[in-house]
Design a protein around this motif. Structure first.
Motif, mmCIF file in Angstrom:
data_model
loop_
_atom_site.group_PDB
_atom_site.id
_atom_site.type_symbol
_atom_site.label_atom_id
_atom_site.label_comp_id
_atom_site.label_asym_id
_atom_site.label_seq_id
_atom_site.Cartn_x
_atom_site.Cartn_y
_atom_site.Cartn_z
ATOM 1 N N LEU A 1 0.858 -1.181 0.000
ATOM 2 C CA LEU A 1 0.000 0.000 0.000
ATOM 3 C C LEU A 1 0.893 1.229 0.000
ATOM 4 O O LEU A 1 1.808 1.342 0.826
ATOM 5 C CB LEU A 1 -0.895 0.003 1.246
ATOM 6 N N CYS A 2 0.662 2.156 -0.923
ATOM 7 C CA CYS A 2 1.426 3.405 -0.951
ATOM 8 C C CYS A 2 0.895 4.332 0.141
ATOM 9 O O CYS A 2 -0.314 4.582 0.222
ATOM 10 C CB CYS A 2 1.300 4.081 -2.320
ATOM 11 N N VAL A 3 1.794 4.866 0.979
ATOM 12 C CA VAL A 3 1.383 5.741 2.074
ATOM 13 C C VAL A 3 1.992 7.137 1.965
ATOM 14 O O VAL A 3 1.740 7.984 2.815
ATOM 15 C CB VAL A 3 1.737 5.123 3.442
ATOM 16 N N GLU A 4 2.783 7.379 0.904
ATOM 17 C CA GLU A 4 3.352 8.703 0.714
ATOM 18 C C GLU A 4 3.522 8.983 -0.769
ATOM 19 O O GLU A 4 4.092 8.169 -1.505
ATOM 20 C CB GLU A 4 4.718 8.826 1.402
ATOM 21 N N VAL A 5 3.032 10.146 -1.187
ATOM 22 C CA VAL A 5 3.187 10.623 -2.558
ATOM 23 C C VAL A 5 3.752 12.034 -2.509
ATOM 24 O O VAL A 5 3.318 12.862 -1.694
ATOM 25 C CB VAL A 5 1.840 10.619 -3.315
ATOM 26 N N HIS A 6 4.742 12.310 -3.348
ATOM 27 C CA HIS A 6 5.321 13.648 -3.410
ATOM 28 C C HIS A 6 5.593 13.998 -4.858
ATOM 29 O O HIS A 6 6.222 13.223 -5.586
ATOM 30 C CB HIS A 6 6.618 13.700 -2.604
ATOM 31 N N GLU A 7 5.097 15.157 -5.278
ATOM 32 C CA GLU A 7 5.238 15.605 -6.659
ATOM 33 C C GLU A 7 4.770 14.524 -7.629
ATOM 34 O O GLU A 7 5.430 14.196 -8.605
ATOM 35 C CB GLU A 7 6.693 16.009 -6.934
ATOM 36 N N SER A 8 3.635 13.951 -7.304
ATOM 37 C CA SER A 8 2.949 12.939 -8.128
ATOM 38 C C SER A 8 3.703 11.615 -8.216
ATOM 39 O O SER A 8 3.377 10.773 -9.058
ATOM 40 C CB SER A 8 2.695 13.479 -9.547
ATOM 41 N N ARG A 9 4.700 11.403 -7.356
ATOM 42 C CA ARG A 9 5.448 10.156 -7.359
ATOM 43 C C ARG A 9 5.218 9.396 -6.058
ATOM 44 O O ARG A 9 5.316 9.994 -4.981
ATOM 45 C CB ARG A 9 6.957 10.412 -7.519
ATOM 46 N N PRO A 10 4.912 8.102 -6.136
ATOM 47 C CA PRO A 10 4.803 7.306 -4.903
ATOM 48 C C PRO A 10 6.182 7.141 -4.281
ATOM 49 O O PRO A 10 7.139 6.756 -4.957
ATOM 50 C CB PRO A 10 4.231 5.971 -5.394
ATOM 51 N N LEU A 11 6.282 7.415 -2.969
ATOM 52 C CA LEU A 11 7.580 7.391 -2.307
ATOM 53 C C LEU A 11 7.724 6.293 -1.258
ATOM 54 O O LEU A 11 8.777 5.687 -1.144
ATOM 55 C CB LEU A 11 7.867 8.744 -1.640
#
Length: 278
Positions: free
Chosen positions: A33-43
């Motif tokens: 599960l992705c829990v962080e996105v920054h500048e449209s990128r999953p981090l």
């Protein structure tokens, strides 16, 4: 009476794409599960199983995300489960209450730093003067509290890190190498002090924690029970303390192991509280 669970985030409960390589071959990788996105990128990611465990933990205990991230970096994360009332950011420099930094806590921290260690400007100047641009990608100051470098890890000389740690020690600062970042942090700036503040405010009868880096050591040593994963600075140093359990799991699966351990303690505490007095 509350149970306070203060856990580091990066490489403890959540993992970047690079950190996922610690886990296992792709063919056996768990669902994420992705829990962080920054500048449209999953981090950052956690397993779906970890997400379910964290949701239950948040419903049963006072879960306190505890991180060296700045407030802005922390607020990019969207953890599953109830929104935490408390969060610890900037290695204890900010105690968030319902998402807002407690001004009295921050003022007490800055006064303590001014009295007990060399100023941030001196440390920043030393980093600028001694770090080689050949392997440094970024110089950063976090919340006017501490400094860190983003480096090319494969080019980083081990001797430079050791020399920096010795120089910092004499000035009341500590050095931590985590992935591609080298942190220089004042020793009085601790996660454990902020955790104790939350424990006092909630009247906690039990405190639990987890973390993987040297900056987490004070937190783990300060709680009743603690866990560290099979990777990270603490594992490499074979660090331990009373009440600390070293897990064999590495990578994102260690996050599952930590959350299961938290829940087992929280459930046991709830069962004990329901027993009739003797």
């Amino acid at each position: 009476m509350a149970v306070v669970v203060a856990s580091d985030l990066d490489r403890t409960l959540i993992y970047s794409a690079a950190a996922l390589a610690l886990t296992m071959p792709d063919a056996r990788a768990p669902r994420l599960l992705c829990v962080e996105v920054h500048e449209s990128r999953p981090l950052s990611f956690m397993t779906e199983t970890s997400a379910a465990l964290l949701t239950e933990l948040g419903e049963r205990a006072v879960f306190v995300p505890t991180t060296t991230r700045t407030r802005k970096q922390y607020q990019r994360i969207s953890l599953p489960g109830p929104e935490p009332v408390y969060a610890i950011c900037a290695n204890g420099g900010h105690l968030l209450v319902d998402g807002v930094s407690d001004p009295d806590w921050h003022a007490s921290v800055t006064e303590r730093l001014a009295a007990q260690c060399a100023p941030l400007a001196e440390v920043g100047e030393h980093l600028q003067a001694t770090a080689d641009p050949a392997w440094v990608r970024k110089h950063r100051v976090a919340e006017d509290l501490f400094a860190y470098l983003v480096v090319e890890r494969e080019l980083l000389p081990d001797a430079w890190v050791k020399d920096l740690a010795a120089w910092a020690e004499e000035r009341g600062w500590a050095v931590s190498l985590q992935g591609r970042k080298i942190y220089a942090v004042p020793k009085p700036l601790t996660k454990s002090a902020a955790m104790r503040e939350v424990a006092d405010r909630t009247g906690a009868r039990l405190t639990l924690s987890a973390g993987d880096s040297l900056l987490d050591a004070d937190l783990l040593a300060a709680t009743d029970r603690a866990w560290r994963p099979g990777h990270g600075e603490l594992a490499e140093a074979e660090w331990t303390a009373r009440g600390v359990t070293a897990l064999a799991e590495r990578g994102v699966l260690a996050g599952e192991g930590i959350l299961r351990a938290f829940l087992a303690q929280v459930r046991a505490e709830a069962d004990e509280a329901q027993l009739p007095a003797r």
